[in-house]
Design a protein around this motif. Structure first.
Motif, PDB file in Angstrom:
ATOM      1  N   VAL A  55       0.414  -1.080   7.906  1.00 30.02           N
ATOM      2  CA  VAL A  55      -0.454   0.096   7.787  1.00 30.02           C
ATOM      3  C   VAL A  55      -1.786  -0.104   8.510  1.00 30.02           C
ATOM      4  O   VAL A  55      -2.283   0.810   9.184  1.00 30.02           O
ATOM      5  N   GLN A  56      -2.391  -1.279   8.404  1.00 26.78           N
ATOM      6  CA  GLN A  56      -3.729  -1.454   8.994  1.00 26.78           C
ATOM      7  C   GLN A  56      -3.734  -1.236  10.506  1.00 26.78           C
ATOM      8  O   GLN A  56      -4.532  -0.434  11.006  1.00 26.78           O
ATOM      9  N   PRO A  57      -2.882  -1.912  11.292  1.00 19.32           N
ATOM     10  CA  PRO A  57      -2.907  -1.627  12.728  1.00 19.32           C
ATOM     11  C   PRO A  57      -2.510  -0.183  13.054  1.00 19.32           C
ATOM     12  O   PRO A  57      -3.016   0.391  14.022  1.00 19.32           O
ATOM     13  N   LEU A  58      -1.622   0.395  12.242  1.00 15.10           N
ATOM     14  CA  LEU A  58      -1.243   1.788  12.475  1.00 15.10           C
ATOM     15  C   LEU A  58      -2.446   2.703  12.326  1.00 15.10           C
ATOM     16  O   LEU A  58      -2.728   3.546  13.192  1.00 15.10           O
ATOM     17  N   LEU A  91     -13.021   4.190   8.872  1.00 15.36           N
ATOM     18  CA  LEU A  91     -11.733   3.800   8.299  1.00 15.36           C
ATOM     19  C   LEU A  91     -11.930   2.689   7.291  1.00 15.36           C
ATOM     20  O   LEU A  91     -12.654   1.718   7.560  1.00 15.36           O
ATOM     21  N   GLU A  92     -11.295   2.829   6.115  1.00 12.85           N
ATOM     22  CA  GLU A  92     -11.278   1.791   5.095  1.00 12.85           C
ATOM     23  C   GLU A  92      -9.824   1.509   4.718  1.00 12.85           C
ATOM     24  O   GLU A  92      -9.081   2.428   4.364  1.00 12.85           O
ATOM     25  N   VAL A  93      -9.414   0.226   4.797  1.00 16.14           N
ATOM     26  CA  VAL A  93      -8.041  -0.154   4.484  1.00 16.14           C
ATOM     27  C   VAL A  93      -8.064  -1.252   3.432  1.00 16.14           C
ATOM     28  O   VAL A  93      -8.645  -2.321   3.656  1.00 16.14           O
ATOM     29  N   SER A  94      -7.456  -0.996   2.279  1.00 17.17           N
ATOM     30  CA  SER A  94      -7.381  -2.019   1.232  1.00 17.17           C
ATOM     31  C   SER A  94      -6.037  -1.999   0.507  1.00 17.17           C
ATOM     32  O   SER A  94      -5.871  -2.698  -0.495  1.00 17.17           O
ATOM     33  N   GLY A  95      -5.087  -1.207   1.005  1.00 15.01           N
ATOM     34  CA  GLY A  95      -3.799  -1.085   0.339  1.00 15.01           C
ATOM     35  C   GLY A  95      -2.716  -1.926   0.991  1.00 15.01           C
ATOM     36  O   GLY A  95      -2.926  -2.559   2.029  1.00 15.01           O
ATOM     37  N   PRO A  96      -1.517  -1.921   0.422  1.00 10.14           N
ATOM     38  CA  PRO A  96      -0.410  -2.734   0.944  1.00 10.14           C
ATOM     39  C   PRO A  96       0.276  -2.050   2.114  1.00 10.14           C
ATOM     40  O   PRO A  96      -0.002  -0.896   2.446  1.00 10.14           O
ATOM     41  N   ALA A 152      -5.587   2.960   0.227  1.00  9.14           N
ATOM     42  CA  ALA A 152      -5.809   2.151  -0.971  1.00  9.14           C
ATOM     43  C   ALA A 152      -4.564   2.219  -1.847  1.00  9.14           C
ATOM     44  O   ALA A 152      -3.588   2.902  -1.525  1.00  9.14           O
ATOM     45  N   SER A 153      -4.601   1.498  -2.972  1.00 11.23           N
ATOM     46  CA  SER A 153      -3.456   1.473  -3.884  1.00 11.23           C
ATOM     47  C   SER A 153      -3.950   1.394  -5.314  1.00 11.23           C
ATOM     48  O   SER A 153      -5.111   1.039  -5.586  1.00 11.23           O
ATOM     49  N   ASP A 154      -3.057   1.747  -6.245  1.00 16.11           N
ATOM     50  CA  ASP A 154      -3.312   1.607  -7.675  1.00 16.11           C
ATOM     51  C   ASP A 154      -1.988   1.300  -8.367  1.00 16.11           C
ATOM     52  O   ASP A 154      -1.003   0.952  -7.708  1.00 16.11           O
ATOM     53  N   ASP A 155      -1.965   1.447  -9.688  1.00 15.39           N
ATOM     54  CA  ASP A 155      -0.747   1.111 -10.434  1.00 15.39           C
ATOM     55  C   ASP A 155       0.422   2.027 -10.087  1.00 15.39           C
ATOM     56  O   ASP A 155       1.588   1.644 -10.239  1.00 15.39           O
ATOM     57  N   LYS A 156       0.153   3.246  -9.647  1.00 12.79           N
ATOM     58  CA  LYS A 156       1.209   4.217  -9.364  1.00 12.79           C
ATOM     59  C   LYS A 156       1.753   4.098  -7.945  1.00 12.79           C
ATOM     60  O   LYS A 156       2.780   4.696  -7.626  1.00 12.79           O
TER      61      LYS A 156
END
Length: 436
Positions: free
Chosen positions: A283-286, A306-311, A346-350
């Motif tokens: 995802v980050q390079p994309l 741009l902020e990237v912190s998810g999987p 980003a990501s969370d429990d869902k």
């Protein structure tokens, strides 16, 4: 040997034996004793027959509960036949019950509604589809007249006229139903309902798509044909005018090319012969590449962060790039100069989510639910200025459907919009690797 002989021979033999016994008694003890013996013997036989007849009558009064009695003489054959008849009847009853259960189960699984009525239209049975289509409840409405349950003038007229050869198209409970009554047997009728709401909607979408596509293609073709006619009529145009005409024709040709590419993309995404090819999506390079393209399109008029912190994800990288690019490109096109665009992953429990937040012109609430429809535009003149095809968000919707993702749109006119794509946890790379 015939059944009649099988019945009479034992009966006659028993009577002969009785009379023979009475004759022997009369021979040794006198005629009166013999007559009394004959009367007693015949009387005993009559009492036995009356006893078995009474037992048979009692059994017939409660044949389902009481045990079939044993017999003597001719009654043995009678009871044997009754036993066989009862056994065959129970077997037939069990088979009938099984077939009826299968029939009702099959009818319950049908997408079309089926209701069985008697000759005066009293409801006897209906499947769940008929209950849903007609607003019926079998436990409540069984035994009631259907015309009292379906109070629709067109349906009542259909019943009164009795012209059941042609089906009736009925608008009922916000559905478009095709209704037909089929008489069967002498005192039964079947009411069949077919929900045509979805097919009607699809047909309308198809008609709208053809009309909109024709309109979208007609505009650039008109421009190109107009300039070509001018070029033919005035072959000695000055270089500046010819260059301007060629530039506009190139732009309109590119617009048609983009429109056709988007239509082909939509067709491919909708095709069942085009399954999703899952792969690891970094995802980050994309997103870094998409953010760079957005800055190039903006040409410094808006700030793009741009902020990237998810999987990472599993999915098709080309399809996801197309969907994300459409969202980001729209933000650039509809954000005035000096505005800002924030891209977050980003990501969370869902699961994981990608959001595009801008400070653009915003969208009125009445338009939000229709934004992903093909060729739907909030402002057609604005769309022409931004060179949009009207298919971008439709492509986004289909890509997300293929990736089990959803799109949420929040917007306030003149204050900006936020488009958020939510991916379930099963689409993240951790779950994907674990599943491998």
């Amino acid at each position: 040997m015939s059944p009649q002989l099988l019945f009479w021979i034992p009966a006659v033999l028993r009577l002969v034996l009785c009379l023979a016994g009475a004759g022997i008694v009369g021979f040794f003890f006198g005629p009166i004793a013999g007559l009394v013996t004959a009367v007693l013997g015949v009387g005993a036989m009559m009492i036995a027959h009356l006893h078995y007849l009474l037992r048979l009558s009692s059994w017939l009064d409660d044949s389902g509960q009481s045990r079939l009695p044993d017999g003597w003489g001719a009654w043995t054959d009678v009871y044997a036949r009754l036993y066989r008849m009862r056994r065959d009847d129970e077997k037939n009853q069990a088979e009938l019950t099984e077939w009826l259960a299968r029939f009702r189960q099959a009818m319950s699984l049908l997408p079309d509604g089926v209701a069985i009525m008697d000759d005066v239209l009293f409801l006897e049975w209906c499947n769940p589809a008929a209950q849903q289509h007609l607003g019926l409840r079998l436990d409540r409405d069984k035994g009631m007249r259907v015309t009292n349950l379906i109070r629709n003038p067109a349906f009542i007229d259909y019943i009164i006229l009795g012209r059941y050869e042609q089906p009736l198209t009925l608008a009922l409970h916000e559905r478009k139903l095709i209704v037909q009554i089929i008489p069967f047997e002498n005192r039964r009728q079947i009411l069949v309902t077919h929900d045509a709401t979805e097919s009607e909607r699809i047909d309308m979408m198809r008609r709208d798509f053809v009309a909109n596509a024709s309109h979208e293609l007609r505009t650039p073709l008109t421009v190109i044909n107009g300039f070509l006619e001018i070029a033919l009529a005035q072959p000695k145009l000055d270089e500046q005018t010819r260059t301007a005409h060629l530039t506009l024709m190139t732009e309109q040709g590119q617009r048609m090319q983009n429109l056709i590419d988007d239509m082909l993309t939509l067709t491919r995404l909708e095709s069942i012969d085009y399954p999703l090819r899952s792969e690891v999506v970094r995802v980050q390079p994309l997103l870094e590449g998409i953010a760079g393209e957005a800055r190039a399109l903006s040409a410094g008029k808006q700030s793009v962060t741009l902020e990237v912190s998810g999987p990472d994800l599993k999915g098709n990288v080309d399809e996801l790039r197309s969907a994300f690019t459409n969202l980001v490109t729209n933000a650039v096109r509809y954000t005035p100069e000096g505005g800002s665009i924030m891209l977050r992953w980003a990501s969370d429990d869902k699961g994981a989510h990608f959001s595009v937040q801008d400070t653009g012109i915003g969208i009125s609430p009445e338009h939000i639910s229709r934004l992903t429809e093909r060729f739907y535009r909030v402002d057609k003149s604005r769309s022409r200025e931004t060179q949009g095809t009207g298919l971008g968000l439709a492509i986004v919707r289909h890509v997300l459907l293929r990736h089990h993702a959803t799109l949420d749109i929040q917007s306030v006119p003149d204050h900006g919009s936020t488009f958020t794509v939510y991916f379930p946890a099963s689409q993240t790379i951790e779950d994907f690797v674990a599943a491998k």
